[in-house]
Design an enzyme around this catalytic site. Sequence first.
Site, PDB file in Angstrom:
ATOM      1  N   ALA A  88       6.084  -0.568  27.405  1.00 35.10           N
ATOM      2  CA  ALA A  88       7.514  -0.676  27.738  1.00 35.10           C
ATOM      3  C   ALA A  88       7.787  -1.966  28.512  1.00 35.10           C
ATOM      4  CB  ALA A  88       7.959   0.535  28.540  1.00 35.10           C
ATOM      5  N   HIS A 116      -0.842  18.366  26.957  1.00 33.51           N
ATOM      6  CA  HIS A 116      -1.483  18.176  25.652  1.00 33.51           C
ATOM      7  C   HIS A 116      -2.538  19.256  25.491  1.00 33.51           C
ATOM      8  CE1 HIS A 116      -3.379  16.388  22.196  1.00 33.51           C
ATOM      9  NE2 HIS A 116      -2.439  15.471  22.149  1.00 33.51           N
ATOM     10  N   SER A 167       6.355   8.326  21.821  1.00 31.07           N
ATOM     11  CA  SER A 167       6.351   7.665  23.140  1.00 31.07           C
ATOM     12  C   SER A 167       6.149   6.160  23.036  1.00 31.07           C
ATOM     13  CB  SER A 167       5.306   8.281  24.059  1.00 31.07           C
ATOM     14  OG  SER A 167       4.036   8.198  23.486  1.00 31.07           O
ATOM     15  N   LEU A 168       5.174   5.710  22.241  1.00 32.12           N
ATOM     16  CA  LEU A 168       5.054   4.257  22.065  1.00 32.12           C
ATOM     17  C   LEU A 168       6.334   3.733  21.421  1.00 32.12           C
ATOM     18  CD1 LEU A 168       1.361   3.781  20.787  1.00 32.12           C
ATOM     19  CD2 LEU A 168       2.240   3.500  23.108  1.00 32.12           C
ATOM     20  N   HIS A 180       0.207  15.442  30.146  1.00 26.60           N
ATOM     21  CA  HIS A 180       0.150  14.355  29.161  1.00 26.60           C
ATOM     22  C   HIS A 180       1.352  13.418  29.241  1.00 26.60           C
ATOM     23  CE1 HIS A 180      -0.979  12.394  25.437  1.00 26.60           C
ATOM     24  NE2 HIS A 180       0.146  12.745  24.850  1.00 26.60           N
ATOM     25  N   ALA A 198      -3.128   5.498  24.233  1.00 24.97           N
ATOM     26  CA  ALA A 198      -2.414   6.282  23.210  1.00 24.97           C
ATOM     27  C   ALA A 198      -3.196   6.240  21.904  1.00 24.97           C
ATOM     28  CB  ALA A 198      -1.007   5.738  23.020  1.00 24.97           C
ATOM     29  N   GLN A 199      -3.386   7.402  21.324  1.00 21.32           N
ATOM     30  CA  GLN A 199      -4.231   7.473  20.130  1.00 21.32           C
ATOM     31  C   GLN A 199      -3.438   7.665  18.846  1.00 21.32           C
ATOM     32  OE1 GLN A 199      -7.357  10.383  20.559  1.00 21.32           O
ATOM     33  NE2 GLN A 199      -8.167   9.440  22.415  1.00 21.32           N
ATOM     34  N   GLY A 200      -2.522   8.641  18.875  1.00 19.35           N
ATOM     35  CA  GLY A 200      -1.904   9.080  17.618  1.00 19.35           C
ATOM     36  C   GLY A 200      -1.289   7.945  16.835  1.00 19.35           C
ATOM     37  N   ARG A 250       8.590  16.198  24.220  1.00 14.91           N
ATOM     38  CA  ARG A 250       8.538  15.024  23.338  1.00 14.91           C
ATOM     39  C   ARG A 250       7.801  15.322  22.033  1.00 14.91           C
ATOM     40  NH1 ARG A 250       4.696  11.506  22.365  1.00 14.91           N
ATOM     41  NH2 ARG A 250       3.446  11.822  24.250  1.00 14.91           N
ATOM     42  N   GLU A 294       1.276  14.558  12.412  1.00 17.08           N
ATOM     43  CA  GLU A 294       1.007  15.171  13.723  1.00 17.08           C
ATOM     44  C   GLU A 294       1.941  16.344  13.954  1.00 17.08           C
ATOM     45  OE1 GLU A 294       0.920  12.414  16.965  1.00 17.08           O
ATOM     46  OE2 GLU A 294      -0.603  11.176  16.010  1.00 17.08           O
ATOM     47  N   SER A 299      -0.368   3.301  27.865  1.00 15.10           N
ATOM     48  CA  SER A 299      -0.177   2.783  26.499  1.00 15.10           C
ATOM     49  C   SER A 299      -1.517   2.460  25.845  1.00 15.10           C
ATOM     50  CB  SER A 299       0.673   1.520  26.512  1.00 15.10           C
ATOM     51  OG  SER A 299       1.898   1.743  27.143  1.00 15.10           O
ATOM     52  N   GLY A 351       2.472  -1.833  30.787  1.00 13.92           N
ATOM     53  CA  GLY A 351       2.257  -1.037  29.578  1.00 13.92           C
ATOM     54  C   GLY A 351       3.207  -1.533  28.500  1.00 13.92           C
ATOM     55  N   ARG A 409       3.808  20.853  20.503  1.00 13.39           N
ATOM     56  CA  ARG A 409       2.718  20.754  21.465  1.00 13.39           C
ATOM     57  C   ARG A 409       2.788  21.776  22.597  1.00 13.39           C
ATOM     58  NH1 ARG A 409       2.068  14.557  22.592  1.00 13.39           N
ATOM     59  NH2 ARG A 409       1.281  14.478  20.471  1.00 13.39           N
TER      60      ARG A 409
HETATM   61  C1  SIN Z   1      -2.085  12.414  20.278  1.00 14.05           C
HETATM   62  O1  SIN Z   1      -2.607  11.518  19.647  1.00 14.05           O
HETATM   63  O2  SIN Z   1      -2.390  13.591  20.146  1.00 14.05           O
HETATM   64  C2  SIN Z   1      -1.045  12.073  21.292  1.00 14.05           C
HETATM   65  C3  SIN Z   1       0.020  11.277  20.700  1.00 14.05           C
HETATM   66  C4  SIN Z   1       1.265  11.424  21.525  1.00 14.05           C
HETATM   67  O3  SIN Z   1       1.204  11.683  22.704  1.00 14.05           O
HETATM   68  O4  SIN Z   1       2.340  11.309  20.951  1.00 14.05           O
END
Ligand code: SIN
Length: 492
Positions: free
Chosen positions: A15, A227, A371-372, A331, A45-47, A366, A112, A42, A13, A273
Amino acid sequence: MAHAGPVIVVGSGLAGLCTALAAAPRPVLLLSRGQHANGSASMLAQGGIAAAMDPDDTIEAHVADTLRAGAGYNDLHCVQLLAAAAPASIHWLQAQGAVFDQDGDTLQLGREGGHGVARIVHAGGDATGLRVTTALVAAVAAATHVEWRSDVEVDGLVLRGGRIAGVTVDSGGRSETLPGSDVVLATGGIGALFPSTTNPPGANGAGLALAFAAGAALRDLEFVQFHPTALDVGAGSLPLVTEALRGAGARLRDGIGRLVMANAHPLGDLAPRDIVARRVCQARRETGAVTLDARGLDIDWARAFPTVLAACLQHGIDPRSMPIPVTASAHFHMGGVHADDIGRTSIPGLHAVGEVACNGVHGANRLASNSLLECVVFGRRLGAHLGKQPAAWSHASNGGAAALELVMRGPGLDHEAMQLLRDTMGQAAGPIRTEQGLREASETLAPLAGRGWQARLAQELLACAYRRKQSLGAHWRADAALTPSSASIAVA
Ligand code: SIN
């Protein structure tokens, strides 16, 4: 320059990839279960990646939001390192080939939950993890100091005189020992130990269990983030419905159409969250369903949310005209192998980075899109540290004549036992916990502990959650006394 023997990186991933790249010119052997980064969280991951890139934003504000989300339980030094290194990390990723979404010359910044400002750098809309990880896979493939072996499962650690001396791998049923003076666990999280998760199926805590078996110190296992909006289409690995959609205006509604976050938190649907996840659980329990209403939003779905759109359509849900059914799902694991700010664990030569590690940066919960960022910042720090090791890999400093010791993770649970484990974890160690539930879950899993490593790991997590009597961040004890600030978000 001579070096201290090969670095073995376990996991491909973000890391693991960042660590491997940054360790140059020291030779790295990168071991992955699948081809490329397939199967890593990884990729899903969307955000995006949080970074104070806007001229009106500051490192201090990013630090403050991270601490607030983490309930102040964070390691302040690590948080400062993370936020301060974020802008340079974005530039470094661009130099590796990652292309982020821009308006002209300016990076687009999304918003976010838990962030006071728009701070999320993204790529391909909600395809950030896929785009960034794919770019780094290509960078690693072109790096001459990295040898990549895929389709191997690391199932044991080799130690000599208490120090790491290598790993054992299962490669298509064949067992092999690979020598290495430094081993990096970059094996991801534990979502697959729960009934539903936004993680890939392989995120089952195998690396964490290996460190546990070897006696490495673990930390904060009780802190698991749920999540609030996984697509509610069954069990197991569920598609994520990114929080960025709520950042764009989507609203959570319960089974009878009421706004889930009304009067629950000043940030409403963009509250931290853990708070939203608990409300979603409560609303589902009370009204049978929760949906995310993104109808009528003024967004270009195909450009901004192609991943969510595709996942919804695949399940017969058109989010442009229908509410999206959602459920809270495991999540992210804030806890993990206790590591310092360059990834060193309590076992000399054993390192941990990314989700499997816990250096305290995320505290009890978190912050979105950290995270990324954690993978890049701490992966690069660890890689640079390993790359600078002196050419002092002497016989004496590596355990001398001591005998080799082999620590195996051991057999795993069968399908039926895993089902019981997941259900038990979901009941007792989900977003809402009680002492009685945690005790009963531990009793349920006790007979499985001798049969599979997953049960031993789950029991350790349950024990940590049992010992923490008060609610903190993602660890919510419904039986704990309510503090004034938590009373407004209490759930039954
Ligand atoms: C999300 O896109 O909702 C998740 C992003 C994250 O886990 O930081």
